[in-house]
Write an enzyme that holds these catalytic residues in place. Structure first.
Site, PDB file in Angstrom:
ATOM      1  N   HIS A   1       0.863  -1.186   0.000  1.00 47.47           N
ATOM      2  CA  HIS A   1       0.000   0.000   0.000  1.00 47.47           C
ATOM      3  C   HIS A   1       0.899   1.236   0.000  1.00 47.47           C
ATOM      4  CE1 HIS A   1      -2.847   2.961   1.683  1.00 47.47           C
ATOM      5  NE2 HIS A   1      -3.822   2.139   1.339  1.00 47.47           N
TER       6      HIS A   1
ATOM      7  N   LYS B   1     -10.691  -0.409  10.428  1.00 53.44           N
ATOM      8  CA  LYS B   1     -10.804  -1.606   9.603  1.00 53.44           C
ATOM      9  C   LYS B   1     -11.208  -2.830  10.417  1.00 53.44           C
ATOM     10  CE  LYS B   1      -7.335   0.020   6.288  1.00 53.44           C
ATOM     11  NZ  LYS B   1      -8.223   0.310   5.144  1.00 53.44           N
TER      12      LYS B   1
ATOM     13  N   ASP C   1       2.986  -4.384   8.380  1.00 54.56           N
ATOM     14  CA  ASP C   1       1.752  -3.619   8.180  1.00 54.56           C
ATOM     15  C   ASP C   1       0.597  -4.592   8.356  1.00 54.56           C
ATOM     16  OD1 ASP C   1      -0.522  -2.415   7.194  1.00 54.56           O
ATOM     17  OD2 ASP C   1       0.367  -1.755   5.302  1.00 54.56           O
TER      18      ASP C   1
ATOM     19  N   CYS D   1      -4.719   2.491  -3.747  1.00 51.46           N
ATOM     20  CA  CYS D   1      -3.498   3.015  -3.124  1.00 51.46           C
ATOM     21  C   CYS D   1      -2.339   2.029  -3.287  1.00 51.46           C
ATOM     22  CB  CYS D   1      -3.722   3.337  -1.647  1.00 51.46           C
ATOM     23  SG  CYS D   1      -4.872   4.682  -1.366  1.00 51.46           S
TER      24      CYS D   1
ATOM     25  N   GLN E   1      -4.607  -5.100   7.168  1.00 51.30           N
ATOM     26  CA  GLN E   1      -5.552  -6.038   6.577  1.00 51.30           C
ATOM     27  C   GLN E   1      -5.544  -7.408   7.256  1.00 51.30           C
ATOM     28  OE1 GLN E   1      -7.766  -5.232   4.303  1.00 51.30           O
ATOM     29  NE2 GLN E   1      -7.007  -3.174   3.880  1.00 51.30           N
TER      30      GLN E   1
END
Length: 404
Positions: free
Chosen positions: A122, A225, A199, A363, A202
């Site tokens: 991303h 999220k 990261d 993104c 997700q």
């Protein structure tokens, strides 16, 4: 199996109509909806407990502080950090990565040093490193991917060298749905003494996270999220690394003592939390974690994996569909195009049928370049989505395909 009917009752927005049709919300990779328990918790704090935290001696301030620090402990347990001091509240994954990029590059890197990322990142795990690379004359190295959307670990081995100072990698691709072997990446990097940032934007909403088992040095994720409020996120960092890094921002809350000659800084984690925190959002995040834990993270993982497999199977019935990301280990994100129909047209027409998907480059423009496309349609699933909603998506796509 999850009782999706009961779960959906906690999300009133899912029962509304769009253009006279039942809403089918499949844009969870961008943001999830919020259950009533989160909204009620935040409303209750604003109505009954609202006061600035940490600095006040009065009752409301102390009560708000207790809720804020209880949220930090709740997050600690959620990711299984060793200490609450290793949990830094941020505005989201993006700010968490920027914090590490700014503080790490300023204090730990020299001109010519290298940072490794991947081709599926991303923008929030690309641009912060580019900014620091330009500032300090660093080099950004990129792990390529296979056509099926998996990292080429052989190339990663070749990229690791004596100038590598940090690896920053996504746990789950927001486009491909690929679940990366981050445990193996951490192991390989640590064999050479190189720290790793993950990261987790997700992954945290969809699967159990154990930062001690992963042995990662940093882990970032966002509240919005995972059924929590917007504008709140978390950076986990190993205590030894957070101690070594300088503050990211200056101001109130993060200081020990200020004189005209010198300022000394607060202990962890407050050294990285300048200014008034969003203490109501942290309470909302803790409530969202309680909601997730009440359902069960393993149960969520199993349900969403089953729903993803069902969706992939049903979507193959759509003439001309082409998927992006068919890794063996795949999470609840499906990106695709249909023939020569523009992804924006597909998304717009689905919207008129009440179906919310995401279109564009997500993104991740370097990944789009690798795939040779300008964008995709993305359906991203959550624990409240159903097989009937997948059927509605397939029916809508077949109708769109026939129109063209």
């Amino acid at each position: 199996m999850l009782d999706t009917k009961k779960i959906r009752e906690e999300f009133p927005i899912l029962s509304r109509e769009v253009y006279g049709r039942p809403l089918v919300y499949l844009d969870n990779g961008a943001t999830t909806q919020k259950p009533l328990c989160v909204l009620d918790a935040m409303r209750d704090e604003y109505l009954n407990v609202n006061a600035n935290v940490h600095r006040g001696v009065h009752y409301l301030s102390q009560q708000a502080t207790d809720l804020h620090e209880a949220a930090r402990e709740r997050v600690r347990r959620f990711v299984n950090a060793r200490k609450a001091e290793e949990i830094v509240f941020t505005r989201g994954t993006t700010e968490a990565i920027n914090l590490v990029a700014s503080s790490f590059c300023a204090s730990q890197m020299q001109p010519g040093d290298e940072i490794i990322v991947s081709e599926m990142e991303h923008h929030s795990n690309i641009v912060p490193w580019q900014l620091q690379a330009e500032r300090y004359q660093l080099r950004l190295r990129v792990i390529p991917i296979t056509d099926s959307g998996e990292l080429r670990l052989d190339a990663f081995d070749q990229l690791l060298n004596e100038r590598t100072r940090l690896v920053s990698i996504t746990h789950v691709s927001n486009v491909l749905g690929t679940v990366n072997p981050v445990d193996e990446i951490v192991r390989k990097a640590h064999e050479k003494g190189i720290p790793v940032l993950i990261d987790g934007a997700q992954s945290a909403p969809h699967m159990p996270i154990d930062v001690q088992a992963l042995d990662c040095d940093f882990f970032a994720f966002s509240g919005h999220k995972m059924y929590g409020p917007t504008g709140i996120g978390v950076l986990y960092g190993k205590e030894e690394w957070l101690d070594r890094l300088p503050p990211y921002q200056g101001g109130g809350e993060m200081i020990d003592r200020v004189t005209w000659e010198k300022t000394t800084f607060e202990r962890l984690p407050f050294k990285f939390e300048a200014g008034t925190p969003d203490y109501v959002a942290t309470h909302g995040l803790a409530t969202a974690i309680d909601f997730i834990e009440r359902i069960g993270r393993n149960e969520i993982l199993r349900y969403e994996r089953d729903l993803t497999q069902y969706a992939m199977q049903r979507l193959r019935e759509v003439d001309g569909i082409h998927f992006y990301g068919e890794a063996a280990d795949k999470d609840a994100v499906i990106s695709f195009n249909i023939g020569h129909i523009h992804h924006l047209d597909i998304g717009t027409l689905l919207d008129r049928l009440g179906i919310a998907v995401r279109t564009g480059h997500h993104c991740a423009q370097p990944l789009m370049t690798r795939l040779g496309i300008s964008g995709t349609v993305r359906a991203s699933l959550a624990l409240y989505n159903t097989h009937e909603e997948v059927d509605a998506l397939v029916s809508g796509l077949q109708r769109v395909s026939q129109m063209f």
